[in-house]
Design an enzyme around this catalytic site. Structure first.
Site, mmCIF file in Angstrom:
data_model
loop_
_atom_site.group_PDB
_atom_site.id
_atom_site.type_symbol
_atom_site.label_atom_id
_atom_site.label_comp_id
_atom_site.label_asym_id
_atom_site.label_seq_id
_atom_site.Cartn_x
_atom_site.Cartn_y
_atom_site.Cartn_z
ATOM 1 N N LYS A 128 51.983 33.052 47.161
ATOM 2 C CA LYS A 128 51.721 34.286 47.525
ATOM 3 C C LYS A 128 53.023 34.534 48.422
ATOM 4 O O LYS A 128 53.881 34.866 48.735
ATOM 5 C CB LYS A 128 50.228 34.545 48.751
ATOM 6 C CG LYS A 128 49.372 35.496 47.102
ATOM 7 C CD LYS A 128 48.862 34.315 46.177
ATOM 8 C CE LYS A 128 47.830 34.751 44.979
ATOM 9 N NZ LYS A 128 46.699 34.597 45.474
ATOM 10 N N ASP A 155 40.562 29.689 53.212
ATOM 11 C CA ASP A 155 41.709 29.850 52.072
ATOM 12 C C ASP A 155 42.460 30.703 52.645
ATOM 13 O O ASP A 155 42.227 32.337 53.533
ATOM 14 C CB ASP A 155 40.242 30.484 50.892
ATOM 15 C CG ASP A 155 42.081 31.387 49.844
ATOM 16 O OD1 ASP A 155 42.620 31.055 49.869
ATOM 17 O OD2 ASP A 155 41.289 31.482 48.525
ATOM 18 N N TRP A 178 37.538 35.870 44.902
ATOM 19 C CA TRP A 178 37.790 34.903 45.931
ATOM 20 C C TRP A 178 37.476 34.247 46.622
ATOM 21 O O TRP A 178 36.687 32.351 46.556
ATOM 22 C CB TRP A 178 39.164 34.432 46.056
ATOM 23 C CG TRP A 178 40.565 35.262 45.462
ATOM 24 C CD1 TRP A 178 40.994 36.052 45.574
ATOM 25 C CD2 TRP A 178 41.041 34.945 44.077
ATOM 26 N NE1 TRP A 178 42.386 36.217 44.894
ATOM 27 C CE2 TRP A 178 41.899 35.869 43.338
ATOM 28 C CE3 TRP A 178 40.452 33.294 43.559
ATOM 29 C CZ2 TRP A 178 43.025 35.265 42.354
ATOM 30 C CZ3 TRP A 178 41.354 33.331 42.370
ATOM 31 C CH2 TRP A 178 42.158 34.270 41.789
HETATM 32 C C1 LIG Z 1 45.888 34.561 44.821
HETATM 33 C C2 LIG Z 1 44.443 33.992 45.109
HETATM 34 C C3 LIG Z 1 43.445 32.323 45.127
HETATM 35 C C4 LIG Z 1 44.191 32.070 43.651
HETATM 36 O O1 LIG Z 1 45.256 31.133 43.884
HETATM 37 P P1 LIG Z 1 45.198 30.218 42.351
HETATM 38 O O2 LIG Z 1 46.453 29.462 43.202
HETATM 39 O O3 LIG Z 1 45.340 31.299 41.108
HETATM 40 O O4 LIG Z 1 44.197 29.702 42.562
HETATM 41 C C5 LIG Z 1 42.306 32.308 45.737
HETATM 42 N N1 LIG Z 1 42.325 32.486 46.935
HETATM 43 C C6 LIG Z 1 43.192 33.330 47.340
HETATM 44 C C7 LIG Z 1 42.773 34.593 49.341
HETATM 45 C C8 LIG Z 1 44.544 34.122 46.677
HETATM 46 O O5 LIG Z 1 45.255 35.794 46.989
#
Ligand SMILES: *Cc1c(COP(=O)(O)O)cnc(C)c1O
Length: 360
Positions: A196, A172, A102
């Protein structure tokens, strides 16, 4: 009805109490005669839902008043572009720490809009640790430093934030938001896909310091401009109404448990059950450097691919689902977000012990 223990990395399990309340309110939300899915986002009833959701998030996360909370769409992946388009605009440079897939995607996307620089990486060891950085490693002219606080695929998290001096730190937090207290004031921007730890897919939450809003590049699409969403209280267009409603229920559930301090306590207890077992197991072992272990995502392997596959298959049959690891790490991964009950973790460890006795 029988529910499984769902260890999916995302979308992932939701608290059963939340699902039950949503079911109760499905056909007639609080006397409105409609489902939340059906009502106008401009209605009084819905306005209260989105405002309550924001107020609860501010309370639970202790978000300072000089931060805006935005309820957006497009996933964390859209933030990979939105962050540079809105914020890589003073010096056109930004520093990225590469701790997994990511973080890499965020970095590559930023490189399309300016000078993104890789400051440190843990790619040499399949992202099994968090690379060390010093203040001098960062470009004093960087518009911001970007990190991924919890690396969902590899199971690492920052135990301590990098020292970036006066630079703006952006994180993030898709897979760790609401898992433990976080000092929002240390960050310029926090963003997370909701699927999540906050609710269903479709909602992306952005927490941004107000002074950073209003500097977007000219090429920025209207829908990618933070200012548009901030000026319109996340109602420039139709927000992901139902996901916001479920997020509100999740926040009420967390508050009812005792907030993020309590959440952290529970999450540490859950994670310790698995890590302690892994550390004493003759068959299974964790893949991450102990000091950088995640509270939320726990990858582990037997060292034998056939045995890994056998474990996943037997676990699935026993009601422990989505334990297959990401293809880049192999083996297994147990994602134990807030909504995974401690009984689920205890039973998984029992199952692993049993598997070990039969197969070691
Ligand atoms: C799941 C995830 C993403 C991607 O998220 P989307 O909502 O599918 O774009 C990005 N960064 C992290 C740390 C993730 O766990």
């Amino acid at each position: 009805m029988s529910r499984v223990y769902n260890f999916s990395a995302g979308p992932s399990c939701l608290p059963e109490a939340v699902l039950k309340q949503a079911a109760d309110e499905m056909l007639d939300y609080q006397g409105s005669g409609q489902s939340v899915m059906e009502m106008s986002h401009r209605s009084k009833v819905y306005d209260k839902i989105i405002k309550d959701c924001e107020a609860l998030l501010r309370e639970v996360m202790n978000i300072p008043d000089n931060y805006k909370v935005l309820f957006l769409q497009g996933g964390a992946s859209s933030q990979f572009a939105m962050v540079p388009m809105n914020l890589m605009t003073k010096n056109g440079k930004a520093d990225y720490i590469i701790t997994g897939q990511w973080a890499t995607k965020a970095y590559k996307e930023a490189a399309r809009y300016g000078k993104a620089r890789e400051v440190a990486s843990s790619k040499d060891k399949t992202f099994s640790y968090i690379p060390e950085t010093k203040r001098e490693d960062f470009d004093p002219e960087a518009d911001y430093v970007h990190i991924c606080l919890n690396n969902t695929i590899y199971g690492t998290k920052y135990a301590q934030l990098p020292d970036v001096g006066d630079l703006d730190l952006i994180a993030d937090v898709s897979s760790c938001i609401l898992s433990e207290p976080i000092d929002v004031s240390k960050f310029a921007v926090l963003y997370a896909g909701a699927q999540k730890n906050m609710g269903p897919a479709g909602l992306t939450v952005v927490i941004i310091r107000e002074d950073l809003i209003g500097n977007a590049m000219d090429i920025t699409p209207t829908m990618f401009n933070y200012q548009i969403h901030a000026d319109n209280d996340s109602m420039f267009n139709t927000p992901p109404c139902y996901s916001i409603y479920i997020c509100k229920l999740v926040l009420e559930w967390i508050k009812g448990l005792g907030g993020l301090e309590k959440m952290k306590e529970i999450n540490e207890e859950k994670a310790a059950l698995i890590y302690n077992f892994l550390d004493s197991s003759k068959l299974f072992k964790g893949t991450v450097v102990p000091k950088d272990r995640s509270l939320m995502n726990i990858p582990f392997v037997t060292g034998n691919e056939e045995l890994d596959a056998k474990f996943v298959k037997e676990a699935t049959a026993a009601g422990f689902v989505n334990l297959k690891g990401h293809r880049s790490v192999g083996g297994m991964r147990a994602s134990i977000y807030n909504a995974m009950p401690i009984e689920g973790v205890k039973k998984l460890v029992e199952f692993m012990k049993d598997f070990e006795e039969k197969n070691a």
